[in-house]
Write a protein that holds these residues in place. Sequence first.
Motif, PDB file in Angstrom:
ATOM      1  N   GLU A 175      33.102  19.420  10.870  1.00  0.00           N
ATOM      2  CA  GLU A 175      33.236  20.485  10.752  1.00  0.00           C
ATOM      3  C   GLU A 175      32.109  20.722  10.134  1.00  0.00           C
ATOM      4  O   GLU A 175      30.430  21.322  10.409  1.00  0.00           O
ATOM      5  N   PRO A 176      32.269  19.623   8.620  1.00  0.00           N
ATOM      6  CA  PRO A 176      31.205  19.823   7.138  1.00  0.00           C
ATOM      7  C   PRO A 176      29.644  19.391   7.813  1.00  0.00           C
ATOM      8  O   PRO A 176      28.179  20.377   7.444  1.00  0.00           O
ATOM      9  N   ARG A 177      29.412  17.980   8.372  1.00  0.00           N
ATOM     10  CA  ARG A 177      28.050  17.886   8.816  1.00  0.00           C
ATOM     11  C   ARG A 177      27.727  18.102   9.810  1.00  0.00           C
ATOM     12  O   ARG A 177      26.960  18.557   9.925  1.00  0.00           O
ATOM     13  N   ILE A 178      28.069  18.938  10.856  1.00  0.00           N
ATOM     14  CA  ILE A 178      27.741  19.120  11.987  1.00  0.00           C
ATOM     15  C   ILE A 178      27.188  20.488  11.832  1.00  0.00           C
ATOM     16  O   ILE A 178      26.217  20.919  12.006  1.00  0.00           O
ATOM     17  N   ARG A 179      27.993  21.311  10.477  1.00  0.00           N
ATOM     18  CA  ARG A 179      27.290  22.989  10.554  1.00  0.00           C
ATOM     19  C   ARG A 179      26.336  22.574   9.587  1.00  0.00           C
ATOM     20  O   ARG A 179      24.790  23.327   9.855  1.00  0.00           O
ATOM     21  N   GLU A 180      26.079  21.676   8.654  1.00  0.00           N
ATOM     22  CA  GLU A 180      25.177  20.969   7.899  1.00  0.00           C
ATOM     23  C   GLU A 180      23.439  20.666   9.209  1.00  0.00           C
ATOM     24  O   GLU A 180      22.744  21.270   8.271  1.00  0.00           O
ATOM     25  N   LEU A 181      24.077  19.705   9.494  1.00  0.00           N
ATOM     26  CA  LEU A 181      23.405  19.939  10.191  1.00  0.00           C
ATOM     27  C   LEU A 181      22.562  20.488  10.666  1.00  0.00           C
ATOM     28  O   LEU A 181      21.199  20.076  11.424  1.00  0.00           O
ATOM     29  N   LEU A 182      23.040  21.087  11.619  1.00  0.00           N
ATOM     30  CA  LEU A 182      22.175  22.582  12.834  1.00  0.00           C
ATOM     31  C   LEU A 182      22.022  23.194  12.055  1.00  0.00           C
ATOM     32  O   LEU A 182      20.517  23.913  11.711  1.00  0.00           O
ATOM     33  N   THR A 183      22.981  23.438  10.807  1.00  0.00           N
ATOM     34  CA  THR A 183      22.087  25.150   9.738  1.00  0.00           C
ATOM     35  C   THR A 183      20.661  23.859   9.213  1.00  0.00           C
ATOM     36  O   THR A 183      19.598  25.144   8.916  1.00  0.00           O
ATOM     37  N   GLY A 184      19.998  22.849   8.974  1.00  0.00           N
ATOM     38  CA  GLY A 184      18.944  22.619   8.529  1.00  0.00           C
ATOM     39  C   GLY A 184      18.154  22.318   9.413  1.00  0.00           C
ATOM     40  O   GLY A 184      17.395  22.194   8.686  1.00  0.00           O
ATOM     41  N   THR A 185      18.603  22.841  10.469  1.00  0.00           N
ATOM     42  CA  THR A 185      17.007  22.225  11.742  1.00  0.00           C
ATOM     43  C   THR A 185      16.998  23.320  12.836  1.00  0.00           C
ATOM     44  O   THR A 185      16.110  23.291  13.731  1.00  0.00           O
ATOM     45  N   GLY A 186      17.039  24.897  12.367  1.00  0.00           N
ATOM     46  CA  GLY A 186      16.901  26.490  12.980  1.00  0.00           C
ATOM     47  C   GLY A 186      17.610  26.663  13.485  1.00  0.00           C
ATOM     48  O   GLY A 186      17.595  27.419  13.979  1.00  0.00           O
ATOM     49  N   TRP A 187      18.964  26.119  13.478  1.00  0.00           N
ATOM     50  CA  TRP A 187      20.176  27.108  14.245  1.00  0.00           C
ATOM     51  C   TRP A 187      21.132  27.195  13.617  1.00  0.00           C
ATOM     52  O   TRP A 187      21.476  27.089  12.282  1.00  0.00           O
ATOM     53  N   ARG A 188      22.026  28.642  14.033  1.00  0.00           N
ATOM     54  CA  ARG A 188      23.215  29.348  13.105  1.00  0.00           C
ATOM     55  C   ARG A 188      24.027  29.080  14.650  1.00  0.00           C
ATOM     56  O   ARG A 188      24.168  29.578  15.418  1.00  0.00           O
ATOM     57  N   VAL A 189      25.335  28.009  13.286  1.00  0.00           N
ATOM     58  CA  VAL A 189      26.543  27.915  14.131  1.00  0.00           C
ATOM     59  C   VAL A 189      27.425  29.382  14.206  1.00  0.00           C
ATOM     60  O   VAL A 189      27.487  29.807  13.333  1.00  0.00           O
TER      61      VAL A 189
END
Length: 209
Positions: A175-189
């Motif tokens: 969860e921490p990594r996928i949230r960071e990855l998506l947040t940094g590429t234009g997505w809101r989880v």
Amino acid sequence: MRHRPRRGDRLTGGDTQTFFGSRAAAWEEKFPDDGPRFERAVAELGVRTGDAVLDAACGTGRALPVLRAATGRAGLLVGLDLTAEMLAEAQRRGRGELAHLVRGDVTGLPFGARSFDVLFASGLVSHLPDPEAGVRELARVAADGARLGLFHPVGRAALARRHGRELTPDDVRSEPRIRELLTGTGWRVTEVDDAEDRWLVVAVRREGA
């Protein structure tokens, strides 16, 4: 001797095609109970009639019938996969009648910016050599407010047990990594569900990001 990738390894494009190509014909028979999990995941994405939908790394197209039922005939449905044998199996199963089947790489999608309202990707991120490049490219072709579903029909812990492996902090699906990855590429989880019987992450494309 050629290295045989283990599930969870990051594969190169050539490794991916070799690994999945040799398994394409028997893929769905190997996982016969996954259908309801795909249906539930697609339902939670809120696909609407007339939506433009991309099934990225569609494999044999297991999600395509469910996605087509949600979009109706008015919607655009595209199934994309890197492996020719997977797409051939999707065609054999009649899924080319439901969607446009396209061979391509998620890290260099052959579509214009803001082309899709919904993007679905099963079993994708853990096989990308560069997950950030992949989810950034998905963001490029997503319209503002588009929904993204990253999915696997088994949870991380169950999958690790199945293959005799330990969960590690550097797992891109944590969860921490996928949230960071998506947040940094234009997505809101909006959802991370790492249950025994599935892994589902839902995100929304941020406007102007």
